[in-house]
Scaffold this active site. Structure first.
Site, PDB file in Angstrom:
ATOM      1  N   LYS A 129       0.871  -1.190   0.000  1.00 17.26           N
ATOM      2  CA  LYS A 129       0.000   0.000   0.000  1.00 17.26           C
ATOM      3  C   LYS A 129       0.891   1.217   0.000  1.00 17.26           C
ATOM      4  O   LYS A 129       2.028   1.163   0.468  1.00 17.26           O
ATOM      5  CB  LYS A 129      -0.865   0.014   1.263  1.00 17.26           C
ATOM      6  CG  LYS A 129      -2.125   0.823   1.119  1.00 17.26           C
ATOM      7  CD  LYS A 129      -3.231  -0.001   0.518  1.00 17.26           C
ATOM      8  CE  LYS A 129      -4.476   0.798   0.270  1.00 17.26           C
ATOM      9  NZ  LYS A 129      -5.599  -0.072  -0.094  1.00 17.26           N
ATOM     10  N   ASP A 169      -7.052   4.290  -4.333  1.00 18.33           N
ATOM     11  CA  ASP A 169      -7.693   4.157  -3.024  1.00 18.33           C
ATOM     12  C   ASP A 169      -8.303   5.541  -2.789  1.00 18.33           C
ATOM     13  O   ASP A 169      -8.560   6.263  -3.771  1.00 18.33           O
ATOM     14  CB  ASP A 169      -6.639   3.760  -1.957  1.00 18.33           C
ATOM     15  CG  ASP A 169      -7.273   3.259  -0.655  1.00 18.33           C
ATOM     16  OD1 ASP A 169      -7.635   2.083  -0.601  1.00 18.33           O
ATOM     17  OD2 ASP A 169      -7.432   4.051   0.298  1.00 18.33           O
TER      18      ASP A 169
HETATM   19  N1  GLU Z   1      -7.427   0.175  -2.701  1.00 22.10           N
HETATM   20  C1  GLU Z   1      -8.173  -1.008  -2.996  1.00 22.10           C
HETATM   21  C2  GLU Z   1      -8.200  -1.921  -1.791  1.00 22.10           C
HETATM   22  O1  GLU Z   1      -8.225  -1.459  -0.684  1.00 22.10           O
HETATM   23  C3  GLU Z   1      -7.744  -1.682  -4.285  1.00 22.10           C
HETATM   24  C4  GLU Z   1      -6.314  -2.028  -4.426  1.00 22.10           C
HETATM   25  C5  GLU Z   1      -5.934  -2.550  -5.816  1.00 22.10           C
HETATM   26  O2  GLU Z   1      -6.779  -2.670  -6.688  1.00 22.10           O
HETATM   27  O3  GLU Z   1      -4.749  -2.837  -5.972  1.00 22.10           O
HETATM   28  O4  GLU Z   1      -8.267  -3.127  -1.896  1.00 22.10           O
END
Ligand code: GLU
Length: 449
Positions: A129, A169
């Protein structure tokens, strides 16, 4: 009081010591460790081989300066982050969050959750992340672009379709992904479509990716309700937030015959007993990028906006917290239970506080934790990576059918694991154990990594 098994307490104490002050990360680790008592009783080797300690320690953490020039010619400085948490199952995968609250503890909690969520999808993706404390609110398009270009100027060296694949996100949608991809392409001189997901359809994006997190959460809720012979048909639903997750959760609730009567943004919440007008909401939030307080006036009657109070006091059968972490606390949970809620599915990451989760579970409410319920977004990102790798592009129907199947598998594996550990219907336990064991087994096979 923590319910961590005594064998795991020293591990948790070490996490607290090593990550001082990172409260959201502590909360996420504690919740997973609380589920692992029975696992280590069955697998003492996870303790002997320090697998849990290793999984709680990110593989790599990158923190960097992001300088950029605003429209007035002033130099602005933000901080950029990428926590590459675990790559046992595949390249690091997880979104970027742009929000003033972002700090290393928040990114670490999100990366930790992402690792298990991604394992639950059954697709070959590790967990990571990133993001920045940049506040996009009120920034012009040019400022957003320059910020994204500056962030990528550092981040690109840590990415790659086989290394680390960011996505969106909070605060990062298709526009930002476009600017980030454009800069990555310039810096590397490679058209490496699989390095980012959530791309526009015209340059390698996947159909149904935008809708996937919200749709997937509602599929998960539907699956949970089916175990009790219930469905969303005719149900009153409250969805917090009004971003990408909330909007498409509302769309899917409508498709299942439910009615969403309230949603929110950081300025407050709206209640519309006739059912939220989704086209109007999309116009306000997606096209105009405005506040939800505009809704009652544009709707022309029948809806009201509240700046104060808790939206969880609005009576409903199903609640879908889809805004942000810790937005639904113990007293909100008590209000929902008092008003007869039957199911709660987490659209956002860790939106319910530990006390709220305990209350839902004690009251026998169906509770779908984020790492299972909202995994449809990242699962569809993995489908985007598949399409990019094969230079293919699937139809909406084909992609959504796969999403639905993945959500059903996630639901069933969480339910089966919970059952096999003597806790039928406990999706928190089911999700934590299933995700953890998949990562632990892969690491175990790879030696001391
Ligand atoms: N931010 C999204 C999550 O919390 C998606 C992350 C992604 O698609 O890599 O899962």
């Amino acid at each position: 009081m923590s319910r961590i098994d005594e064998k795991l307490v020293p591990i948790f104490e070490e996490v607290l010591r090593r990550n001082a002050g990172e409260t959201e990360f502590h909360q996420a680790v504690e919740e997973v460790l609380e589920s692992l008592g029975a696992v280590v009783a069955k697998h003492p080797e996870y303790i002997d081989n320090a697998l849990i300690e290793r999984i709680c320690e990110p593989e790599r953490q990158i923190i960097f300066r992001v300088p950029w020039v605003d429209d007035k010619g002033q130099i602005q400085i933000n901080r950029g982050f990428r926590v590459q948490f675990n790559s046992a199952l595949g390249p690091y995968k997880g979104g970027l969050r742009f929000h003033p609250s972002v700090n290393v503890g928040i990114i670490k909690f999100l990366g930790f959750e992402q690792t298990f969520k991604n394992a639950l999808t059954g697709l070959p993706i590790g967990g990571g992340k990133g993001g920045s404390d940049f506040n996009p609110r009120g920034r012009s398009d040019g400022e957003i672009m320059r910020f994204c270009q500056s962030l990528m100027t550092e981040l690109y060296r840590h990415l790659g379709e086989y290394t680390d694949v960011p996505a969106g996100d909070i605060g990062v949608g298709a526009r930002e992904i476009g600017y980030l991809f454009g800069q990555y392409k310039r810096l590397t001189n490679r058209y490496e479509a699989g390095v980012l997901t959530g791309k526009g359809l015209i340059y390698g994006g996947s159909r149904a990716r935008t809708e996937a997190t919200g749709y997937g959460t509602v599929y998960f809720i539907d699956q949970m309700m089916k175990t009790k012979g219930e469905s969303l048909e005719g149900k009153r639903v409250v969805v917090s937030g009004s971003g990408n997750v909330a909007i498409y959760a509302i769309e899917k609730v409508n498709a299942f015959g439910g009615k969403v009567v309230a949603c929110s943004d950081s300025s407050g919440f709206i209640v519309d007993e006739a059912g939220i007008d989704l086209e109007l909401l999309k116009e306000i939030k997606l096209s105009r990028r405005e506040r939800i307080s505009d809704y009652p006036c544009l709707k022309g009657g029948g809806a009201c906006f509240s700046e104060q109070g808790s939206m969880w006091e609005v009576p409903c059968d199903v609640a879908v917290p889809s805004a942000t972490q810790n937005e639904l606390n113990g007293s909100d949970a008590a209000a929902l239970i008092r008003n007869g809620v039957v199911a709660v599915g987490e659209g956002a990451n860790m939106p319910c506080t530990p006390e709220a989760v305990r209350l839902f579970q004690a009251a026998g409410i169906l509770f779908g934790p984020a790492k299972a319920a909202n995994a449809g977004g990242v699962a569809t990102s993995a489908l985007e990576m598949q399409q990019n790798a094969s230079r293919d592009s699937w139809t909406f129907e084909e992609t959504e059918a796969r999403l639905e199947m993945i959500m059903r598998r996630i639901h069933d594996s969480c339910a089966e694991t919970a059952e096999s550990y003597g806790a039928p219907g406990n999706y928190v336990l089911g999700a934590n154990i299933t995700g953890f064991v998949r990562v632990a087994e892969a690491m175990q096979a790879m030696g001391v990594i």
